[in-house]
Design an enzyme around this catalytic site. Sequence first.
Site, PDB file in Angstrom:
ATOM      1  N   ASN A  67       1.290   3.445  -2.843  1.00 14.83           N
ATOM      2  CA  ASN A  67       1.821   4.043  -4.201  1.00 14.83           C
ATOM      3  C   ASN A  67       1.318   5.179  -4.408  1.00 14.83           C
ATOM      4  O   ASN A  67       2.176   6.003  -4.871  1.00 14.83           O
ATOM      5  CB  ASN A  67       1.336   2.862  -5.324  1.00 14.83           C
ATOM      6  CG  ASN A  67       1.703   1.529  -5.196  1.00 14.83           C
ATOM      7  OD1 ASN A  67       2.783   1.311  -4.248  1.00 14.83           O
ATOM      8  ND2 ASN A  67       1.573   0.705  -5.979  1.00 14.83           N
ATOM      9  N   LEU A 100      10.425 -20.554  -4.837  1.00 18.02           N
ATOM     10  CA  LEU A 100       9.277 -19.622  -4.109  1.00 18.02           C
ATOM     11  C   LEU A 100       8.233 -19.647  -5.119  1.00 18.02           C
ATOM     12  O   LEU A 100       8.294 -19.489  -6.390  1.00 18.02           O
ATOM     13  CB  LEU A 100      10.005 -18.050  -4.131  1.00 18.02           C
ATOM     14  CG  LEU A 100       8.741 -17.208  -3.605  1.00 18.02           C
ATOM     15  CD1 LEU A 100       9.066 -17.152  -2.208  1.00 18.02           C
ATOM     16  CD2 LEU A 100       9.231 -15.657  -4.310  1.00 18.02           C
ATOM     17  N   SER A 160      -8.478  -4.419   5.032  1.00 17.54           N
ATOM     18  CA  SER A 160      -8.788  -4.156   3.928  1.00 17.54           C
ATOM     19  C   SER A 160      -9.273  -5.540   2.885  1.00 17.54           C
ATOM     20  O   SER A 160      -8.962  -5.546   1.755  1.00 17.54           O
ATOM     21  CB  SER A 160      -8.049  -3.355   2.918  1.00 17.54           C
ATOM     22  OG  SER A 160      -7.475  -2.246   3.608  1.00 17.54           O
ATOM     23  N   THR A 204     -11.031  -6.600  -4.669  1.00 19.66           N
ATOM     24  CA  THR A 204     -12.613  -6.426  -5.178  1.00 19.66           C
ATOM     25  C   THR A 204     -13.143  -5.145  -5.086  1.00 19.66           C
ATOM     26  O   THR A 204     -14.164  -4.828  -5.687  1.00 19.66           O
ATOM     27  CB  THR A 204     -13.432  -7.613  -4.590  1.00 19.66           C
ATOM     28  OG1 THR A 204     -13.427  -7.689  -3.268  1.00 19.66           O
ATOM     29  CG2 THR A 204     -13.118  -8.929  -5.213  1.00 19.66           C
ATOM     30  N   GLU A 205     -12.343  -4.386  -4.102  1.00 18.06           N
ATOM     31  CA  GLU A 205     -13.132  -2.938  -3.902  1.00 18.06           C
ATOM     32  C   GLU A 205     -12.312  -2.037  -4.781  1.00 18.06           C
ATOM     33  O   GLU A 205     -12.647  -0.864  -4.938  1.00 18.06           O
ATOM     34  CB  GLU A 205     -12.850  -2.502  -2.498  1.00 18.06           C
ATOM     35  CG  GLU A 205     -13.878  -3.210  -1.451  1.00 18.06           C
ATOM     36  CD  GLU A 205     -13.566  -4.751  -1.334  1.00 18.06           C
ATOM     37  OE1 GLU A 205     -12.389  -5.195  -1.254  1.00 18.06           O
ATOM     38  OE2 GLU A 205     -14.411  -5.445  -1.198  1.00 18.06           O
ATOM     39  N   GLU A 225       1.288 -13.574  12.383  1.00 12.22           N
ATOM     40  CA  GLU A 225       1.969 -12.309  12.820  1.00 12.22           C
ATOM     41  C   GLU A 225       1.885 -11.036  11.964  1.00 12.22           C
ATOM     42  O   GLU A 225       1.962 -11.226  10.870  1.00 12.22           O
ATOM     43  CB  GLU A 225       3.484 -12.653  13.173  1.00 12.22           C
ATOM     44  CG  GLU A 225       3.594 -13.711  14.247  1.00 12.22           C
ATOM     45  CD  GLU A 225       3.224 -13.360  15.555  1.00 12.22           C
ATOM     46  OE1 GLU A 225       3.261 -12.307  16.061  1.00 12.22           O
ATOM     47  OE2 GLU A 225       2.605 -14.334  16.225  1.00 12.22           O
ATOM     48  N   ARG A 252      -0.468   9.467  -9.646  1.00 13.48           N
ATOM     49  CA  ARG A 252      -0.665   8.139  -8.838  1.00 13.48           C
ATOM     50  C   ARG A 252      -0.143   7.042  -9.804  1.00 13.48           C
ATOM     51  O   ARG A 252       0.541   6.037  -9.094  1.00 13.48           O
ATOM     52  CB  ARG A 252      -1.937   7.843  -8.549  1.00 13.48           C
ATOM     53  CG  ARG A 252      -2.679   8.716  -7.632  1.00 13.48           C
ATOM     54  CD  ARG A 252      -4.271   8.395  -7.258  1.00 13.48           C
ATOM     55  NE  ARG A 252      -4.225   6.955  -7.067  1.00 13.48           N
ATOM     56  CZ  ARG A 252      -4.138   6.814  -5.704  1.00 13.48           C
ATOM     57  NH1 ARG A 252      -3.905   7.501  -4.822  1.00 13.48           N
ATOM     58  NH2 ARG A 252      -4.250   5.367  -5.302  1.00 13.48           N
ATOM     59  N   HIS A 306       2.315   3.605  -8.989  1.00 19.03           N
ATOM     60  CA  HIS A 306       2.143   1.983  -9.268  1.00 19.03           C
ATOM     61  C   HIS A 306       3.322   1.458 -10.219  1.00 19.03           C
ATOM     62  O   HIS A 306       3.491   0.399 -10.275  1.00 19.03           O
ATOM     63  CB  HIS A 306       0.825   1.927 -10.192  1.00 19.03           C
ATOM     64  CG  HIS A 306      -0.514   2.181  -9.269  1.00 19.03           C
ATOM     65  ND1 HIS A 306      -0.619   1.974  -8.220  1.00 19.03           N
ATOM     66  CD2 HIS A 306      -1.480   3.042  -9.541  1.00 19.03           C
ATOM     67  CE1 HIS A 306      -1.567   2.548  -7.555  1.00 19.03           C
ATOM     68  NE2 HIS A 306      -2.203   3.067  -8.299  1.00 19.03           N
ATOM     69  N   ARG A 350       0.276   7.534  -2.508  1.00 18.79           N
ATOM     70  CA  ARG A 350       0.755   8.857  -1.731  1.00 18.79           C
ATOM     71  C   ARG A 350       2.289   8.823  -2.053  1.00 18.79           C
ATOM     72  O   ARG A 350       2.654  10.220  -1.722  1.00 18.79           O
ATOM     73  CB  ARG A 350       0.524   8.415  -0.122  1.00 18.79           C
ATOM     74  CG  ARG A 350      -0.823   8.833   0.289  1.00 18.79           C
ATOM     75  CD  ARG A 350      -1.188   8.083   1.513  1.00 18.79           C
ATOM     76  NE  ARG A 350      -1.507   6.735   1.324  1.00 18.79           N
ATOM     77  CZ  ARG A 350      -1.294   5.865   2.139  1.00 18.79           C
ATOM     78  NH1 ARG A 350      -1.206   6.096   3.482  1.00 18.79           N
ATOM     79  NH2 ARG A 350      -1.658   4.595   2.018  1.00 18.79           N
ATOM     80  N   TRP A 351       2.783   7.976  -2.252  1.00 20.37           N
ATOM     81  CA  TRP A 351       4.404   7.956  -2.737  1.00 20.37           C
ATOM     82  C   TRP A 351       4.762   9.028  -3.779  1.00 20.37           C
ATOM     83  O   TRP A 351       5.492   9.792  -3.958  1.00 20.37           O
ATOM     84  CB  TRP A 351       5.036   6.711  -2.908  1.00 20.37           C
ATOM     85  CG  TRP A 351       6.438   6.698  -3.402  1.00 20.37           C
ATOM     86  CD1 TRP A 351       7.405   6.574  -2.453  1.00 20.37           C
ATOM     87  CD2 TRP A 351       6.812   6.600  -4.676  1.00 20.37           C
ATOM     88  NE1 TRP A 351       8.738   6.771  -3.317  1.00 20.37           N
ATOM     89  CE2 TRP A 351       8.290   6.947  -4.662  1.00 20.37           C
ATOM     90  CE3 TRP A 351       6.291   6.812  -6.181  1.00 20.37           C
ATOM     91  CZ2 TRP A 351       9.203   6.761  -5.881  1.00 20.37           C
ATOM     92  CZ3 TRP A 351       6.995   7.032  -7.033  1.00 20.37           C
ATOM     93  CH2 TRP A 351       8.405   6.991  -7.124  1.00 20.37           C
ATOM     94  N   ASP A 363       0.724  -1.288  -0.042  1.00 22.07           N
ATOM     95  CA  ASP A 363       0.002   0.035   0.042  1.00 22.07           C
ATOM     96  C   ASP A 363       0.898   1.269  -0.053  1.00 22.07           C
ATOM     97  O   ASP A 363       2.074   1.268   0.325  1.00 22.07           O
ATOM     98  CB  ASP A 363      -0.890  -0.012   1.234  1.00 22.07           C
ATOM     99  CG  ASP A 363      -2.295   0.916   0.951  1.00 22.07           C
ATOM    100  OD1 ASP A 363      -2.242   1.404  -0.010  1.00 22.07           O
ATOM    101  OD2 ASP A 363      -2.767   1.020   2.166  1.00 22.07           O
TER     102      ASP A 363
HETATM  103  C1  IPE Z   1      -5.426  -2.572  -0.201  1.00 23.82           C
HETATM  104  O1  IPE Z   1      -5.056  -1.296  -0.311  1.00 23.82           O
HETATM  105  C2  IPE Z   1      -5.567  -3.352  -1.534  1.00 23.82           C
HETATM  106  C3  IPE Z   1      -4.338  -3.531  -1.978  1.00 23.82           C
HETATM  107  C4  IPE Z   1      -2.908  -3.146  -1.632  1.00 23.82           C
HETATM  108  C5  IPE Z   1      -4.217  -4.248  -3.302  1.00 23.82           C
HETATM  109  P1  IPE Z   1      -6.169  -0.191  -0.741  1.00 23.82           P
HETATM  110  O2  IPE Z   1      -5.360   1.141  -0.616  1.00 23.82           O
HETATM  111  O3  IPE Z   1      -7.245  -0.498  -1.387  1.00 23.82           O
HETATM  112  O4  IPE Z   1      -7.048  -0.062   0.765  1.00 23.82           O
HETATM  113  P2  IPE Z   1      -7.671   0.906   1.618  1.00 23.82           P
HETATM  114  O5  IPE Z   1      -8.988   1.510   0.775  1.00 23.82           O
HETATM  115  O6  IPE Z   1      -7.083   2.111   2.037  1.00 23.82           O
HETATM  116  O7  IPE Z   1      -8.395   0.224   2.772  1.00 23.82           O
HETATM  117  C1  IPE Z   2      -1.342   0.073  -3.403  1.00 25.17           C
HETATM  118  O1  IPE Z   2      -1.439   1.724  -3.421  1.00 25.17           O
HETATM  119  C2  IPE Z   2      -1.830  -0.134  -4.606  1.00 25.17           C
HETATM  120  C3  IPE Z   2      -3.139  -0.874  -4.872  1.00 25.17           C
HETATM  121  C4  IPE Z   2      -4.067  -0.556  -3.894  1.00 25.17           C
HETATM  122  C5  IPE Z   2      -3.399  -1.342  -6.248  1.00 25.17           C
HETATM  123  P1  IPE Z   2      -2.540   2.630  -3.401  1.00 25.17           P
HETATM  124  O2  IPE Z   2      -2.901   3.030  -4.683  1.00 25.17           O
HETATM  125  O3  IPE Z   2      -3.675   2.326  -2.448  1.00 25.17           O
HETATM  126  O4  IPE Z   2      -1.641   3.960  -2.881  1.00 25.17           O
HETATM  127  P2  IPE Z   2      -2.432   4.894  -1.764  1.00 25.17           P
HETATM  128  O5  IPE Z   2      -2.808   4.089  -0.698  1.00 25.17           O
HETATM  129  O6  IPE Z   2      -3.575   5.607  -2.384  1.00 25.17           O
HETATM  130  O7  IPE Z   2      -1.352   5.759  -1.426  1.00 25.17           O
HETATM  131 MG    MG Z   3      -4.053   2.305  -0.610  1.00 24.77          MG
END
Ligand code: IPE
Ligand code: IPE
Ligand code: MG
Length: 256
Positions: free
Chosen positions: A38, A147, A212, A82-83, A223, A49, A53, A40-41, A36
């Site tokens: 990507n 792996l 999530s 799925t969301e 853990e 965005r 990714h 915000r980075w 998670d």
């Molecule tokens: C969880 O991250 C899904 C993946 C890393 C693929 P999200 O960014 O979708 O989660 P929420 O919305 O912050 O809970």
């Molecule tokens: C995780 O990074 C990648 C996916 C959920 C596909 P995000 O896209 O959720 O990045 P943030 O959380 O918005 O920073």
């Molecule tokens: Mg995210």
Amino acid sequence: MIKRLWANRSKAKVSLPHTDGVPPENVPEHVAIIMDGNGRWAKRRGLPRMAGHHSGMKAVKRITIEANRLGVKYLTLYAFSTENWKRPKAEVDFLMKLPQQFLEIELEELIANNVQVKMMGHREDLPPHTLNAVEEAIAKTAGNTGLVLNFALNYGSRKEMLEAVQSIAADVRDGKLDPKDIDDEAIGKKLLSKELPDPDLLIRTSGELRLSNFMLWQLAYSELWFTDVYWPEFTEKHFNEAIEEYGRRARRYGGV
Ligand code: IPE
Ligand code: IPE
Ligand code: MG
């Protein structure tokens, strides 16, 4: 006792060539990662965005190689939930192109490293170009024995459990299953993770402290390890920190 001895030794910075101070018995068999941060980075750098990714793909590569090197047997990476379909279409389209892009560049090296690619997710909603790329990688690496790199792609734990319940109900209706025989194992066999052991260690990057909708059944006794680091900046060093911390935990499974 042995674990304690080793823990002391690793504190004394005695390293093994294989695991850099983590004794082999302390390396988790199955590590799952919620990759998670990507977006915000990228935002922090004034980039779109998508740049996040793209950079996240490089982290996938380095962590796969490192996990393999450390002797982790299964690495499950949450790549799309799925969301995540709720995101703007352009972002979803971009994310759906990533598996193909990643595999075009990396498949050869994954094969050379004896990695087996697998996928855990609801295949039916994936665009053909996404699914085909993944299926091709699965087929080409099926004979490998290193792996297991398991992509959670269009994965949702509630949908997974809902479908398991529907399938079990159908088996009962058809006289194939007696309700008395529905146990943990019977449920596990109906889940998308049926070929994998439960994760020993769950890592989530980016400072979010939630699951999530990820592997809710399978994480019952895993853990958990969280870091504020965004996924694109997650390195081998952070991964080793998580594994070393895992080695110091006492897993009791409700016992003493
Ligand atoms: C969880 O991250 C899904 C993946 C890393 C693929 P999200 O960014 O979708 O989660 P929420 O919305 O912050 O809970
Ligand atoms: C995780 O990074 C990648 C996916 C959920 C596909 P995000 O896209 O959720 O990045 P943030 O959380 O918005 O920073
Ligand atoms: Mg995210």
